[in-house]
Design an enzyme around this catalytic site. Structure first.
Site, PDB file in Angstrom:
ATOM      1  N   ASP A   1     -12.185  -5.601 -32.535  1.00 58.19           N
ATOM      2  CA  ASP A   1     -12.223  -6.987 -32.056  1.00 58.19           C
ATOM      3  C   ASP A   1     -13.155  -7.875 -32.884  1.00 58.19           C
ATOM      4  OD1 ASP A   1     -14.533  -5.887 -31.065  1.00 58.19           O
ATOM      5  OD2 ASP A   1     -14.101  -6.293 -28.949  1.00 58.19           O
ATOM      6  N   ARG A   2     -13.993  -7.279 -33.722  1.00 57.10           N
ATOM      7  CA  ARG A   2     -14.891  -8.113 -34.542  1.00 57.10           C
ATOM      8  C   ARG A   2     -14.325  -8.279 -35.947  1.00 57.10           C
ATOM      9  NH1 ARG A   2     -21.158  -6.961 -33.182  1.00 57.10           N
ATOM     10  NH2 ARG A   2     -20.928  -6.942 -30.926  1.00 57.10           N
TER      11      ARG A   2
ATOM     12  N   THR B   1     -22.929 -15.558 -23.442  1.00 59.01           N
ATOM     13  CA  THR B   1     -22.457 -14.475 -24.311  1.00 59.01           C
ATOM     14  C   THR B   1     -21.563 -13.526 -23.518  1.00 59.01           C
ATOM     15  OG1 THR B   1     -24.395 -14.576 -25.711  1.00 59.01           O
ATOM     16  CG2 THR B   1     -23.243 -12.467 -25.635  1.00 59.01           C
TER      17      THR B   1
ATOM     18  N   SER C   1     -17.479  -0.080 -28.907  1.00 54.84           N
ATOM     19  CA  SER C   1     -17.404  -1.108 -29.934  1.00 54.84           C
ATOM     20  C   SER C   1     -18.026  -0.686 -31.254  1.00 54.84           C
ATOM     21  CB  SER C   1     -18.052  -2.384 -29.396  1.00 54.84           C
ATOM     22  OG  SER C   1     -17.837  -3.434 -30.293  1.00 54.84           O
ATOM     23  N   HIS C   2     -19.056  -1.413 -31.675  1.00 52.06           N
ATOM     24  CA  HIS C   2     -19.664  -1.185 -32.984  1.00 52.06           C
ATOM     25  C   HIS C   2     -20.769  -0.128 -32.922  1.00 52.06           C
ATOM     26  CE1 HIS C   2     -21.712  -4.090 -30.598  1.00 52.06           C
ATOM     27  NE2 HIS C   2     -22.827  -3.800 -31.217  1.00 52.06           N
TER      28      HIS C   2
ATOM     29  N   GLU D   1     -17.711 -16.329 -31.168  1.00 53.66           N
ATOM     30  CA  GLU D   1     -19.117 -16.017 -30.939  1.00 53.66           C
ATOM     31  C   GLU D   1     -19.787 -15.692 -32.264  1.00 53.66           C
ATOM     32  OE1 GLU D   1     -19.925 -13.832 -27.055  1.00 53.66           O
ATOM     33  OE2 GLU D   1     -18.179 -12.825 -27.853  1.00 53.66           O
ATOM     34  N   GLU D   2     -21.093 -15.881 -32.259  1.00 55.91           N
ATOM     35  CA  GLU D   2     -21.865 -15.560 -33.451  1.00 55.91           C
ATOM     36  C   GLU D   2     -21.818 -14.067 -33.798  1.00 55.91           C
ATOM     37  OE1 GLU D   2     -24.580 -13.449 -32.815  1.00 55.91           O
ATOM     38  OE2 GLU D   2     -24.054 -13.604 -30.695  1.00 55.91           O
ATOM     39  N   SER D   3     -21.494 -13.247 -32.794  1.00 52.75           N
ATOM     40  CA  SER D   3     -21.521 -11.794 -32.974  1.00 52.75           C
ATOM     41  C   SER D   3     -20.236 -11.287 -33.637  1.00 52.75           C
ATOM     42  CB  SER D   3     -21.760 -11.107 -31.635  1.00 52.75           C
ATOM     43  OG  SER D   3     -20.794 -11.535 -30.691  1.00 52.75           O
TER      44      SER D   3
ATOM     45  N   ARG E   1     -21.527   1.100 -21.213  1.00 58.71           N
ATOM     46  CA  ARG E   1     -21.809   1.831 -22.454  1.00 58.71           C
ATOM     47  C   ARG E   1     -22.966   2.774 -22.220  1.00 58.71           C
ATOM     48  NH1 ARG E   1     -21.189  -2.684 -27.204  1.00 58.71           N
ATOM     49  NH2 ARG E   1     -19.110  -3.263 -26.529  1.00 58.71           N
TER      50      ARG E   1
ATOM     51  N   THR F   1     -22.661  -6.425 -21.135  1.00 57.97           N
ATOM     52  CA  THR F   1     -21.914  -7.546 -21.713  1.00 57.97           C
ATOM     53  C   THR F   1     -20.437  -7.186 -21.857  1.00 57.97           C
ATOM     54  OG1 THR F   1     -23.894  -8.030 -23.034  1.00 57.97           O
ATOM     55  CG2 THR F   1     -21.904  -9.189 -23.639  1.00 57.97           C
TER      56      THR F   1
ATOM     57  N   ARG G   1     -32.819 -10.368 -29.311  1.00 60.18           N
ATOM     58  CA  ARG G   1     -32.132 -11.166 -30.320  1.00 60.18           C
ATOM     59  C   ARG G   1     -32.764 -12.554 -30.360  1.00 60.18           C
ATOM     60  NH1 ARG G   1     -28.019  -7.753 -31.249  1.00 60.18           N
ATOM     61  NH2 ARG G   1     -26.545  -7.109 -29.645  1.00 60.18           N
TER      62      ARG G   1
ATOM     63  N   LYS H   1     -11.417 -10.982 -28.257  1.00 61.91           N
ATOM     64  CA  LYS H   1     -11.583 -11.393 -29.636  1.00 61.91           C
ATOM     65  C   LYS H   1     -10.771 -10.436 -30.502  1.00 61.91           C
ATOM     66  CE  LYS H   1     -16.149  -9.209 -30.067  1.00 61.91           C
ATOM     67  NZ  LYS H   1     -16.596  -8.935 -28.684  1.00 61.91           N
TER      68      LYS H   1
ATOM     69  N   LYS I   1     -14.213   0.093 -20.656  1.00 62.32           N
ATOM     70  CA  LYS I   1     -14.071  -1.309 -20.274  1.00 62.32           C
ATOM     71  C   LYS I   1     -12.830  -1.437 -19.401  1.00 62.32           C
ATOM     72  CE  LYS I   1     -13.740  -2.717 -24.684  1.00 62.32           C
ATOM     73  NZ  LYS I   1     -13.639  -3.655 -25.804  1.00 62.32           N
TER      74      LYS I   1
HETATM   75  C1  G16 Z   1     -19.714  -7.583 -27.045  1.00 63.38           C
HETATM   76  C2  G16 Z   1     -19.146  -8.729 -26.275  1.00 63.38           C
HETATM   77  C3  G16 Z   1     -19.412 -10.023 -26.997  1.00 63.38           C
HETATM   78  C4  G16 Z   1     -20.886 -10.164 -27.286  1.00 63.38           C
HETATM   79  C5  G16 Z   1     -21.376  -8.961 -28.054  1.00 63.38           C
HETATM   80  C6  G16 Z   1     -22.884  -8.969 -28.221  1.00 63.38           C
HETATM   81  O1  G16 Z   1     -19.010  -7.417 -28.248  1.00 63.38           O
HETATM   82  O2  G16 Z   1     -17.750  -8.572 -26.101  1.00 63.38           O
HETATM   83  O3  G16 Z   1     -18.958 -11.061 -26.192  1.00 63.38           O
HETATM   84  O4  G16 Z   1     -21.132 -11.319 -28.030  1.00 63.38           O
HETATM   85  O5  G16 Z   1     -21.064  -7.794 -27.347  1.00 63.38           O
HETATM   86  O6  G16 Z   1     -23.451  -8.886 -26.962  1.00 63.38           O
HETATM   87  P1  G16 Z   1     -24.993  -8.610 -26.777  1.00 63.38           P
HETATM   88  O7  G16 Z   1     -25.657  -9.711 -27.546  1.00 63.38           O
HETATM   89  O8  G16 Z   1     -25.208  -8.681 -25.305  1.00 63.38           O
HETATM   90  O9  G16 Z   1     -25.288  -7.272 -27.393  1.00 63.38           O
HETATM   91  P2  G16 Z   1     -18.423  -6.005 -28.634  1.00 63.38           P
HETATM   92  O10 G16 Z   1     -17.760  -6.229 -29.957  1.00 63.38           O
HETATM   93  O11 G16 Z   1     -19.614  -5.114 -28.686  1.00 63.38           O
HETATM   94  O12 G16 Z   1     -17.495  -5.660 -27.518  1.00 63.38           O
END
Ligand code: G16
Length: 543
Positions: free
Chosen positions: A281-282, A344, A113-114, A363-365, A22, A18, A496, A376, A126
């Site tokens: 970004d979140r 997504t 990311s997280h 996004e919901e995330s 990773r 996504t 999910r 984001k 990325k």
């Molecule tokens: C990434 C993507 C987002 C996505 C999120 C969750 O966020 O940039 O667009 O909504 O992952 O993705 P998934 O549901 O496939 O785990 P981040 O903050 O991890 O870069």
């Protein structure tokens, strides 16, 4: 110039998910693993020689090592100049800002990311294109194809660059410019929001806390909130980026940002609480004893955009990912603007933003952003909320509840089943897919299915299509259940389940979401047989 050509062999697991590639740190430490992927990025690009590249990461373990390797490979591959954040630090939105401001051909952002960091944690790479956006699918597919065929890579034999000292350095024929990672981004924020109004708010006794979770936003939040907006010293907690995020999980949600949640739900809490993730970004927004769901947050930002100087003239449209709740759709309808539903992944917003079709997206995330960059942006969302509060003079809870009164409340929750056996998760999804055509017309606990499909998207700008983007089950009253497998995990599979129900009746808008969604939660298990396939009685994380 001593350029070495190193023979290598392909790895078969370098398909970007996504959000980039990773993997665990030990995977990235395998000989040639990082090098293969970086060479594949260069090989996927045309005519970049002599041009600029932006480079930085969230400071997690392996960031500094990877930066030195990438600098030497960039020099060997003919890049003209690399802008690297001091200490190797660049938040994801700040990297997007630099790519756009300095017209780089792209950027390489090092982050998972997280996901947790450290020697046994996760790492990620990325690639963002010249518009500052995460590489679109055709680019990531080319990178993956190159990674499967790679036979050699180029690297300069040179000493490491001192990335801790601002200034210019020469690496072969390439210039390395070590830049302040914060200044340009902070200037951009000051150009968007009403900093005077926020300063007055913070001087008026309004109290806030920002938890940077020992991740990348610490230096950004300190500069913007404490230095430029005069919030008291200590407003930003856990502000020092650490290689392992202090052992924490840099994910701003109710589970992982526990310290902040305890503060905001404790005695005499501050008026406003916020957190961001590993790469900045979140965002998570909290009021006193009050949590704002990301889907509601997007809708509220859209409804109040006219209070922010940069959007005061109006927003052209909004976009949300498919699993994100339809709360923003109702705002768009009222404003008479378009609302787009995308798969997504932030990359799907890039074309809409470039074409001026949308101004805000989310996004919901826990991700929200606008056309100011192509990622984001956690601090941007936090400043947006502060700007709204400063202008409206209401608490977070009052703003949200007034929004529900005007537009109705969309109860929303995401249930994650993490670390599920991959083949069981795939079987669950296959089983769901095979039963989709039988669902329309069926009743479950009084909910009648009107649509059941596997979401596919055709980009309205370039016509590219993305299929199998998540299973949607829509009911007669507009309620939805969505199922997808995460594209960002590194251990097993994460299922999910996204649950949503609209409640227009004001008397019914104060329930606990898990109670309000109880029937849909049962229906989700009934239709997908979650317990049977995953062997789990309950989700690992509920947001
Ligand atoms: C990434 C993507 C987002 C996505 C999120 C969750 O966020 O940039 O667009 O909504 O992952 O993705 P998934 O549901 O496939 O785990 P981040 O903050 O991890 O870069």
């Amino acid at each position: 110039m001593d350029i070495r050509t190193i023979a290598t062999q392909p790895f078969n697991d370098q398909k970007p998910g996504t959000s980039g590639l990773r993997q665990t740190v030990p995977t990235f430490q395998k000989p040639n693993y990082l090098e293969n992927f970086i060479q594949s990025i260069f090989d996927s690009q045309d005519n970049y020689q002599g041009k600029r590249l932006v480079l930085g990461g969230d400071g997690r373990y392996y960031n500094r090592t990877a930066i030195q390797t990438i600098l030497k490979m960039a020099a060997a591959n003919g890049v003209g100049r690399v802008l690297v954040g001091q200490g190797g630090i660049l938040s994801t939105p700040a990297a997007s800002c630099l790519i756009r401001k300095y017209q780089a051909f792209g950027g390489i952002i090092l982050s998972a990311s997280h996901n947790p960091g450290g020697p046994e944690g996760d790492f990620g790479v990325k690639f963002n294109t010249a518009n500052g956006s995460p590489a679109p699918a055709e680019v990531t597919e080319t990178i993956f194809a190159k990674s499967k065929a790679i036979q050699e890579y180029q690297i300069l034999d040179a000493d490491d660059v001192n990335i801790d000292q601002l200034g210019e350095y020469q690496l072969g024929e390439m210039t390395v410019e070590v830049v302040d990672p914060v200044a340009d981004y902070a200037d951009l924020m000051a150009s968007i929001f009403d900093f005077d109004a926020i300063r007055k708010l913070l001087a008026s006794g309004f109290s806030m806390v920002m938890d940077s979770l020992h991740a990348v936003t610490g230096p950004y939040a300190k500069e913007i909130l404490e230095n430029r907006l005069n919030a008291p010293a200590g407003t930003v907690r856990n502000s020092e980026p650490l290689e392992d995020f202090g052992g924490g999980h840099p994910d701003p949600n109710l589970v992982y940002a526990r310290e902040l949640v305890e503060t905001m739900y404790g005695d005499n809490p501050p008026d406003f609480g916020a957190a961001s993730d590993g790469d900045g970004d979140r965002n998570m927004i909290l009021g006193r004893h009050f949590f704002v769901t990301p889907s509601d947050s997007l809708a509220i930002l859209a409804a109040n955009a006219d209070l922010v100087p940069a959007y005061a003239k109006g927003i052209t449209g909004v976009a949300r990912s498919m699993p994100t709740s339809q709360a923003v759709d109702r705002v768009a309808k009222q404003l008479g603007i378009d609302c787009y539903e995308t798969p997504t992944g932030w990359k799907f917003f890039g074309n809409l933003l470039d074409a001026g079709r949308v101004t805000l997206c989310g996004e919901e995330s826990f991700g929200t952003g606008s056309n100011h960059v192509r990622e984001k942006d956690g601090l941007w969302a936090i400043l947006f909320w502060l700007n709204i509060i400063a202008k409206r003079g209401q608490s977070v809870e009052e703003i949200v509840k007034e929004h529900w009164q005007t537009y109705g409340r969309t109860y929303y929750s995401r249930h994650d089943y993490e670390g599920v056996d991959k083949s069981s998760a795939t079987k669950l999804m296959d089983n769901l897919r095979s039963g989709l055509s039988d669902l329309p017309g069926k009743q479950f606990r009084g909910y009648e299915v009107t649509l059941a499909d596997d979401f596919s998207y055709t980009d309205p700008i370039d016509g590219t299509t993305a299929e199998k983007q998540g299973i949607r089950i829509v009911f007669k009253d507009g309620s939805r259940i969505v199922f997808r497998l995460s594209g960002t995990g590194t251990h097993g599979a994460t299922l999910r389940a996204y649950l949503e129900r609209y409640e227009p009746n004001q008397d019914q808008q104060n329930q606990n979401p898990q109670t309000a969604l109880a029937d849909l939660i049962q229906i989700a298990d009934e239709i997908a047989q979650i317990k049977t396939f995953t062997g789990r009685d309950e989700p690992s994380v509920i947001t």
